[in-house]
Motif scaffolding. Structure first.
Motif, PDB file in Angstrom:
ATOM      1  N   GLY A  64       0.825  -1.289   0.110  1.00 38.23           N
ATOM      2  CA  GLY A  64      -0.085   0.054  -0.009  1.00 38.23           C
ATOM      3  C   GLY A  64       0.897   1.410   0.132  1.00 38.23           C
ATOM      4  N   THR A  65       1.985   1.288   0.704  1.00 35.16           N
ATOM      5  CA  THR A  65       2.839   2.256   0.713  1.00 35.16           C
ATOM      6  C   THR A  65       3.569   2.684  -0.518  1.00 35.16           C
ATOM      7  OG1 THR A  65       3.461   1.351   2.882  1.00 35.16           O
ATOM      8  CG2 THR A  65       4.717   3.133   1.896  1.00 35.16           C
ATOM      9  N   ASP A 168      -6.663   7.114   0.629  1.00 40.43           N
ATOM     10  CA  ASP A 168      -5.872   5.832   1.522  1.00 40.43           C
ATOM     11  C   ASP A 168      -6.904   4.938   1.801  1.00 40.43           C
ATOM     12  OD1 ASP A 168      -4.604   3.989   2.913  1.00 40.43           O
ATOM     13  OD2 ASP A 168      -3.386   5.736   3.808  1.00 40.43           O
ATOM     14  N   GLU A 171      -7.461   0.582   4.847  1.00 38.68           N
ATOM     15  CA  GLU A 171      -8.081  -0.003   6.093  1.00 38.68           C
ATOM     16  C   GLU A 171      -9.499  -0.271   5.639  1.00 38.68           C
ATOM     17  OE1 GLU A 171      -7.207   2.256   9.483  1.00 38.68           O
ATOM     18  OE2 GLU A 171      -5.283   2.062   9.513  1.00 38.68           O
ATOM     19  N   SER A 192      -4.296  -1.913   0.608  1.00 37.79           N
ATOM     20  CA  SER A 192      -3.309  -2.781   1.097  1.00 37.79           C
ATOM     21  C   SER A 192      -3.750  -4.258   1.519  1.00 37.79           C
ATOM     22  CB  SER A 192      -2.784  -2.137   2.493  1.00 37.79           C
ATOM     23  OG  SER A 192      -1.911  -2.803   3.464  1.00 37.79           O
ATOM     24  N   LYS A 197      -4.564  -6.721   7.270  1.00 40.58           N
ATOM     25  CA  LYS A 197      -5.617  -5.968   6.764  1.00 40.58           C
ATOM     26  C   LYS A 197      -6.950  -6.956   6.280  1.00 40.58           C
ATOM     27  CE  LYS A 197      -3.524  -2.427   7.302  1.00 40.58           C
ATOM     28  NZ  LYS A 197      -2.569  -1.530   6.354  1.00 40.58           N
TER      29      LYS A 197
END
Ligand code: PLP
Length: 418
Positions: A64-65, A168, A171, A192, A197
């Motif tokens: 995800g980053t 984002d 989550e 992510s 998760k």
């Protein structure tokens, strides 16, 4: 009574189908960061998110980053730029702003969804423009714990200034707002698939992009920015961010139980709601209106100031060891806690009591504007995120948590209150 098995916040859970896909990949010698399973995983994500007919596409990436980083690259963010970021979040939301040499400008949360406050966002943007003579290059919003942010109000502000939104949704996989999937409201959306998760690829993520041209561009950046020559020729800096085909196999297996996971997390939240109903001093966060449909990745509670936790006198915040050999153990007296930005003594006392009973809980995300690493960054603060951080706890919510576990957790909490 303590629990034999430690009840953790959110553990991975395999469907049993993962190995079939992995074996298939191995037979085809597709143990590389591309391949048929990466493609199939992307199509499965697009279908689940309802992207057909929207033009939007999904690119599977190593984290995800990495997706956040490439969203910033695709928005043309570079050194000297400013990027607005929700302050209350995990550091992964804003670390990539630093990777591209830009400065995060933090904006506080509203108290309803705990996500970026649209009114404060508007004020922050107009003040940045008057101070710097330039617009912030992007706005990073987050759907904390799976609760959608106030996306309509945020979109209106972003459109007023014509600034792209990076959503984002790390989550919030499976969350909806007004029937539309989280991650599909922004110009870019981030998912992510880390181990904790909603689903896992052991490590991985995805970027939801606005169109086919952007999809090609993002894949180009994710695969070392190689130009179309028979030899290796580069005109831009690239990255090695594509998802492994083997990881995608795990993702394909996980997609077969995604709906089950979502049902589970929502059911866990419902049961917590029933079990806490008799204690008004424990506030379980929930969907504010029927437009919101959180995935309840983690169920979270706020402790009222009107309660106190048994043993609070002994509670102090003590950093745990980090992965690279520990941090200096700063211990604080209970009386110091409110002068700093720490969980309240009650929150910490409760966390410690539950931990001794083999129940893992965790404070909410500590706001980025109170993190030493971002101390120099501009911040537009109302105090909401700090209050939430001081009063909140995340509860075990993963696939292995049973209704009996939840009874034990809630009874342990209720027994801890004076
Ligand atoms: C987990 C998470 C990320 C990062 O995702 P990775 O796949 O672990 O890199 C980003 N933002 C938020 C809010 C997260 O919770």
């Amino acid at each position: 009574m303590t629990n034999n098995r430690r009840l953790l916040l959110c553990m991975p859970h395999m469907s049993g189908n993962e190995m079939k896909f992995i074996e298939e990949a191995m037979r085809g010698n597709w143990a590389v960061p591309m391949g048929p399973h990466v493609d199939a995983f992307e199509r499965a994500l697009e279908e689940f998110l309802g992207l057909e007919g929207t033009g939007k596409r999904v690119v599977a990436l190593s984290a995800g980053t990495a997706a956040l980083h490439l969203a910033l690259v695709a928005c043309g963010v570079g050194p000297g730029d400013e990027v607005i970021c929700q302050s209350m979040t995990f550091a992964a939301s804003c670390n990539p702003v630093r990777y591209v040499g830009a400065t995060p400008v933090f904006v506080d949360s509203e108290a309803v969804t705990w996500n970026i406050d649209p009114t404060l966002l508007d004020r922050a943007i107009s003040e940045r423009i008057s101070l710097t003579n330039r617009k912030p290059k992007a706005i990073i919003i987050v759907h904390l714990y799976g609760m959608p942010a106030q996306v309509e109000e945020i979109r209106a502000v972003a459109d007023k200034y014509a600034i792209p939104v990076i959503e984002d949704a790390a989550e919030a996989f499976g969350s909806n707002y007004g029937g539309q999937a989280a991650g599909t409201f922004g110009d870019f959306g981030v998912l992510s698939f880390n181990g904790n998760k909603m689903i896992t690829t052991s490590g991985g993520g995805a970027l939801i992009v606005p169109d086919e041209a952007t999809r090609r561009r993002v894949i180009y950046y994710a695969t070392q920015a190689r130009d179309g020559y028979p030899y290796y020729h580069h005109t831009e800096v690239g990255y090695n961010y594509r998802l492994s085909n083997i990881s995608a196999c795990i993702g394909l297996g996980q997609m077969t139980v995604l709906n089950q996971h979502l049902e589970h997390h929502r059911r866990v939240h419902e049961i917590y709601g029933e079990l806490f109903a008799s204690e008004p001093r424990i506030m379980l966060s929930g969907n504010p209106t029927e437009k919101y449909d959180a995935n309840f990745w983690l169920s979270t509670i706020l402790l009222s100031r009107e309660l106190s936790i048994k043993g609070r006198e002994d509670a102090y915040v003590q950093p745990t060891e980090n992965a690279v050999g520990g941090v200096a153990a700063v211990t604080r007296q209970a009386s110091d806690v409110h002068s700093t930005c720490e969980p309240s003594v009650d929150v910490e006392a409760l966390r410690l009591r539950l931990s001794r009973l083999n129940i893992e809980t965790r404070p909410l995300w500590k706001p980025m504007h109170r993190q030493p690493v971002f101390a120099e960054c501009p911040a537009y603060v109302s105090g909401t995120a700090e209050t939430l951080f001081e009063r909140g706890l995340c509860l075990p919510s993963g696939p292995d948590i049973t209704p009996d576990d939840q009874k034990f957790i809630v009874n342990s909490i209720l027994d801890s209150i004076n």
